[in-house]
Design an enzyme around this catalytic site. Structure first.
Site, PDB file in Angstrom:
ATOM      1  N   GLU A  35       1.579  -1.004   0.047  1.00 33.23           N
ATOM      2  CA  GLU A  35       0.480  -0.254   0.116  1.00 33.23           C
ATOM      3  C   GLU A  35       1.046   1.280  -0.164  1.00 33.23           C
ATOM      4  OE1 GLU A  35      -2.843   0.630   2.987  1.00 33.23           O
ATOM      5  OE2 GLU A  35      -3.464   2.488   3.024  1.00 33.23           O
ATOM      6  N   ARG A 262       4.661 -12.498   9.931  1.00 33.61           N
ATOM      7  CA  ARG A 262       5.225 -11.214   9.580  1.00 33.61           C
ATOM      8  C   ARG A 262       7.030 -11.148  10.339  1.00 33.61           C
ATOM      9  NH1 ARG A 262       3.569  -6.193   9.684  1.00 33.61           N
ATOM     10  NH2 ARG A 262       1.822  -6.720   7.796  1.00 33.61           N
ATOM     11  N   LYS A 272       4.057   0.553   8.924  1.00 25.76           N
ATOM     12  CA  LYS A 272       4.027   1.943   7.777  1.00 25.76           C
ATOM     13  C   LYS A 272       3.899   3.623   8.650  1.00 25.76           C
ATOM     14  CE  LYS A 272       2.865  -0.019   4.690  1.00 25.76           C
ATOM     15  NZ  LYS A 272       2.538   0.033   3.194  1.00 25.76           N
TER      16      LYS A 272
END
Ligand code: ATP
Ligand code: MG
Length: 560
Positions: A35, A262, A272
């Site tokens: 994203e 992750r 982020k």
């Protein structure tokens, strides 16, 4: 099982299984779907190396897909930075694509779903809808709008699209099951109204698809065979499949979502949103601050792409979340820089050393090895003269027999130069040493072949000629967080753990060969660590970043 099969990771096993069950190799197609709401970080590097690595292994295309469905968080700056970082890591995407490329197709499919009675417009507040969702142990409640007529739904949805309503007035929901055991299946939102210009589609749309609705359908449109994502999406897989069921017509290109753990790194954050707070709240200077866990921060710090790829390969992929110690990343960069970084001399905490028996006004340009790791040794010249700088900690007036550096009455070798002996010190009125006086053995020059040059002395120290030294700003970093897992305690904001002393700036004195160094050039400052030229450098005003020290603490941890 053959050894080859044994070495496959579980993601490769899934692919091999699909190939065995008849999926043609040429149908393999992967994607990396960031994203564009921030810069890529070291966690993303794992996902990039996984997906692009599979592309290389199976000779399959890999798309770079921007998951740009929320204009309130996304920007062109982030798109550009992401492309730069993926390229820098050494990967080539087959297609640069955007979820926003599919807004029309997604809209058309949504209309079809409304016509099929599979989606409806809900007009309640988000609070009321949240209450109706139920809990994992109690069923949800149907919205009073759930049974709106198809005509009314089509009319409202079109008017949503045309901008007739304010944000939050209506949403489009999939009509699945409000008592489903998977909460995500309880009539999930497909579209919401966001009245913000999109960085690509500008004002063309004011309704935007949700991640779950957009992601699988984008995979399908691009003929992605395997859609790998992180574990938090595991419960979303059912919804991913349900949405695909509404649109897939050819079974052989139905994408498959699979999950891996992750990757988190110690003493930093990899999110982020959190990295954005470090920037906006002034704890670092920018996304590419050399203390950041971003790819651009690591690059600026002096990390090479090879070292990051090697790190990602070494940790591999896992089925469970865990915290990787940052010393492993440091091990990887040290290993790479040891091979490629030229050795130079730099003094970061200087004290003056005067060679009393060296002729006044004389200078010599001595040969110095560039890198002992090179196959064919190359040399540079370093100037030697009567007045030098050495590291303050390399001298002690009185020292025990374990101190192998300079002291009074004992000999030490100056790297690439002569053997010297400490004679006396000059002090200021506070008792601080301002000068060290030494004598040199004129026959002991390194590499001269003389008997004296072969003489063994216990220690070797680095130095620079005071008159020739190039001054530079040297930025020395410590970990950005004092806690190894700043993100681990949900009660305490991670910013509480920011290390207030993560940056120290010193004035360094460098050998003059460094005067022509360019942004990004990497060196080993002998005995001090690895350093690289920062982008803040200007002509005659060099700025260096310390990448990492020389000590191999990771190897010690491993041996324990
Ligand atoms: P962030 O929370 O930092 O924004 P994200 O998962 O929301 O991370 P995306 O841009 O959506 O970021 O992620 C792109 C891809 O990278 C996704 O497939 C995601 O699962 C993967 N990814 C993100 N963070 C990590 C991580 N720490 N380890 C492994 N893969 C990751
Ligand atoms: Mg995200």
């Amino acid at each position: 099982m053959s050894t080859k099969e044994k070495s496959l990771n579980f993601i490769e096993q899934i692919i091999e299984e699909d190939l065995k069950n008849g999926l043609p190799t040429e149908k393999l197609h992967f994607r990396f779907p960031p994203e564009p709401n921030g810069y890529l970080h070291i966690g993303h590097a794992s996902s990039i190396c996984l997906n692009f690595g599979l592309g290389l292994k199976y000779n399959a295309p890999v798309n770079l897909r921007f998951d740009d469905t929320n204009p309130s968080k996304e920007e062109q700056e982030f798109v550009d930075a992401i492309k730069q970082d993926v390229e820098w890591l050494g990967y080539k995407w087959a297609n640069e694509v955007y979820a926003s490329d599919y807004f029309q197709q997604l809209y058309d499919w949504a209309i079809q779903m409304i016509k099929d009675g599979k989606a409806y417009v809900d007009s309640q507040t988000s609070e009321v809808m949240a209450q109706q969702k139920g809990t994992p142990s109690t069923v949800g409640v149907d919205s009073p709008y759930r049974n709106r007529s198809i005509e009314e739904n089509l009319d409202l949805f079109e008017r949503m699209k045309n901008g007739e309503f304010e944000e939050g007035a209506h949403i489009l929901r999939a009509k699945i099951d409000m008592s489903h055991k998977n909460m995500l299946m309880r009539d999930p939102i497909m579209y919401r109204i966001i009245k913000k210009a999109h960085h690509r589609t500008k004002d063309a749309w004011c309704i935007y698809p949700m991640y779950d609705w957009a992601h699988g359908e984008s995979d399908y449109i691009e003929s992605i065979s395997h859609s790998f994502c992180t574990l938090e999406f595991l419960p979303h897989r059912e919804l991913y499949d349900w949405f695909l069921d509404q649109v897939v017509t050819e079974d052989n290109i139905r994408p498959k979502q699979r999950e891996f753990a992750r990757r988190n790194l110690s003493h930093t954050v990899v999110s982020k949103r959190k990295l954005a707070r470090l920037v906006s709240e002034g704890h670092v200077t920018a996304w590419d601050d050399p203390r950041m866990s971003t790819i651009s921060g690591l690059r600026r710090r002096g990390y090479t792409a090879a070292s990051i790829r090697n790190y990602a390969d070494t940790i591999g992929i896992a089925k469970r979340d865990n915290l990787i110690d940052v010393s492993l990343l440091e091990f990887c960069i040290r290993e790479d820089l040891n091979k490629i970084a030229p050795r130079v001399m730099a003094v970061l905490d200087p004290v003056k050393l005067v060679i009393t028996n060296y002729p006044e006004g004389q200078e010599e340009w001595l040969d110095a090895e560039n890198n002992p790791e090179e196959e064919v040794m190359t040399y540079r010249k370093v100037p030697f003269s009567k007045e030098l700088y050495i590291e303050r900690e390399d001298f002690k007036e009185e020292a025990n027999s374990k101190f192998f550096r300079l002291t009074l009455g004992k000999e030490v070798r100056l790297k690439n130069a002569y053997i010297i002996k400490g004679e006396s010190v000059v002090k200021d009125e506070h008792g601080n040493i301002t000068e060290i006086h030494a004598t040199y053995d004129a026959d002991s020059r390194s590499g001269s072949g003389s008997e004296a040059s072969k003489r063994k002395v216990k220690g070797t120290i680095h130095w620079v000629s005071a008159a020739h030294a190039v001054e530079a700003e040297v930025r020395i970093y410590d970990r950005l967080f004092v806690d190894e897992n700043p993100d681990g305690n949900k009660e305490v904001d991670f910013l509480e753990f920011v290390n207030p002393n993560s940056l120290e700036i010193v004035k360094g004195y460098l050998e003059p060969s460094l005067s022509t160094a360019k942004e990004g050039d990497k060196f080993q400052f002998q005995r001090m660590g690895y350093f690289c030229v920062d982008k803040d450098s200007k002509p005659n005003q060099l700025v260096f970043n310390k990448t990492v020290g020389l000590r191999d603490t990771w190897a010690k941890v491993e041996q324990k």
